[in-house]
Write an enzyme that holds these catalytic residues in place. Structure first.
Site, short mmCIF file in Angstrom:
data_model
loop_
_atom_site.label_atom_id
_atom_site.label_comp_id
_atom_site.label_asym_id
_atom_site.label_seq_id
_atom_site.Cartn_x
_atom_site.Cartn_y
_atom_site.Cartn_z
N ALA A 95 0.82 -1.22 0.00
CA ALA A 95 0.00 0.00 0.00
C ALA A 95 0.86 1.26 0.00
O ALA A 95 0.37 2.34 -0.33
CB ALA A 95 -0.90 -0.01 1.24
N LYS A 96 2.11 1.14 0.40
CA LYS A 96 3.05 2.27 0.42
C LYS A 96 2.45 3.50 1.07
O LYS A 96 2.53 4.60 0.54
CB LYS A 96 3.57 2.54 -1.00
CG LYS A 96 4.24 1.30 -1.60
CD LYS A 96 4.95 1.56 -2.91
CE LYS A 96 5.75 0.35 -3.37
NZ LYS A 96 4.95 -0.82 -3.78
N ARG A 97 1.88 3.29 2.26
CA ARG A 97 1.26 4.39 2.99
C ARG A 97 2.30 5.14 3.82
O ARG A 97 3.49 4.79 3.82
CB ARG A 97 0.15 3.86 3.90
CG ARG A 97 -0.98 3.16 3.16
CD ARG A 97 -1.69 4.09 2.19
NE ARG A 97 -3.00 3.59 1.84
CZ ARG A 97 -3.30 2.91 0.73
NH1 ARG A 97 -2.37 2.61 -0.15
NH2 ARG A 97 -4.55 2.52 0.49
#
Lengths: 271, 271
Positions: A95-97
């Site tokens: 998700a590369k949050r």
């Protein structure tokens, strides 16, 4: 899931393969489009055919969000199917949050509590207080972007800041954070020669390695420089496995590609 | 929406206020919890009470994702309500996304096509090929994280790389990217003194400025150093406005807080 359980699974399956579930409706076999939920139907078939060969699955959330509510539902059904039928498998929300403190906590709740993933990928740009909220969840793992596999990695990640490259600064700084034993790192396989230096900074941490296969990385090079006594590697392949065929045999074709990788891994593990 | 339309709206409303819709079910008035969709009911009331005072709304996606499918539905209803009833308003998906090329395209589709936002916030860590896919969409805007308002900003963003700080390198590099005229930047108001140097690199770009109010930034300082002839600023306030009251008067209380900021902005614009 604890890291110990992940390591036990790797040895049992003789595999450290992660399969990326990046499902694009334009790329899946046409006969699936008649299903009520084509994305889930595709994922279920891939999982059924490959779960004995892989230790981890990694849906990239972008591919689900692009289809709005329906896509989010397919993601929820996929992770529920994995957790119900294959609870031993390590799940990664790619998700590369990353956001300021209270907001990162909301993202952590979304992926660790609502969807019940074992781990989530996180971007380090906003620093310590954007990552620690993820690390606060017990037996959950945060996979920090360190050195990614794309060309843009050379825009900032490899810049000196000023004594060492930014990605090394990210590694060195992150190990001082609270609960940093729950950290893993994304390290692109296209830069296997960097792994030696990376292992000097983080000798034991698990690395999630994209870019073997479609993006040109070499499995043996990655293992040569990156493997630890507890393996310490999850090698991801997405398109190379899940889109092996566009016909009705797509799941079988995916299993064959997965098995080829698993066998290469087993040979390295036995070496 | 074009930048010209945004500027026209700013002058017409005498406001460059952005209201952050970071909705936490633990913080909204209790009587709303009986509604079928409490988050949307809250947002609708806030929008109805403040739309003449604000030029932009910024839902932070984390707060919606934390509630799973239901939350994603609330987000979709909120943006649809804004686009239907107030098409002149600039909408920001505060999502802080960013991934390799084809994946960033999927995120762009999610926010620009499926949800129809005018803009999305993007993290720069993965470089050019992770940002350009967002810039390819006509009349859509990409708001790049430059200097954020949290303590963690000092972990990496202000490190020298090696001639200048990383966030300045992000600014200087990003203006060379394709369609960079569609770029805006997140710059935290807690560092107003940095704005002078930032304006030397990006003299005209719009800045999305969080951190005025709850996080302690000063409106007049930000305007002094950051304002351009076309204003070039969107000042965000989230908690300071939307949680002004926990009672049945919450929307009215939010409007009063928004109006106080709008009046201060009008005074600065007339100066």
């Amino acid at each position: 899931m604890t890291t110990k359980q992940l390591i036990a699974q790797i040895h049992q399956k003789k595999s450290f393969l992660c399969i990326g579930l990046d499902v694009d409706l334009n790329k899946i076999p046409e006969h699936l489009l008649q299903e009520e939920d084509p994305i889930f139907a595709f994922n279920k078939a891939i999982i059924d055919a490959t779960h004995h060969l892989a230790v981890a699955y990694k849906p990239n959330t972008a591919f689900y969000e692009a289809y709005g509510l329906k896509g989010w539902r397919s993601l929820a059904r996929t992770i529920e199917y994995l957790n119900t039928n294959h609870p031993e498998i390590f799940t990664i929300a790619d998700a590369k949050r990353g956001d300021i403190g209270n907001t990162s906590t909301m993202y952590a709740k979304a992926f660790f509590e609502d969807l019940e993933f074992d781990s989530v990928t996180v971007a380090p740009y906003m620093g310590k207080d954007s990552v620690e909220p993820f690390l606060a969840f017990e037996d959950k793992h945060t996979i920090l972007l360190a050195l990614t596999s794309n060309q843009g990695a050379f825009d900032f990640q490899t810049k000196k800041v000023p004594e060492r490259e930014l990605y090394k600064e990210v590694l060195r700084t992150s190990i001082t954070w609270k609960n940093s034993e729950n950290l893993m790192y994304v390290v692109g396989a296209t830069k296997a020669e960097f792994l030696q230096e990376i292992r000097q900074i983080i000798p034991q941490s698990f690395l999630l390695v994209p870019g073997v296969g479609a993006q040109g990385g070499s499995l043996s090079e990655v293992c040569k420089y990156g493997m630890t006594k507890d393996v310490g590697l999850l090698i991801n392949s997405s398109r190379g496995i899940i889109y092996a065929s566009k016909g009705k045999d797509f799941a079988q074709a995916a299993a064959e590609k997965a098995e080829a990788l698993q066998k290469a891994m087993a040979a390295i593990l036995e070496d």
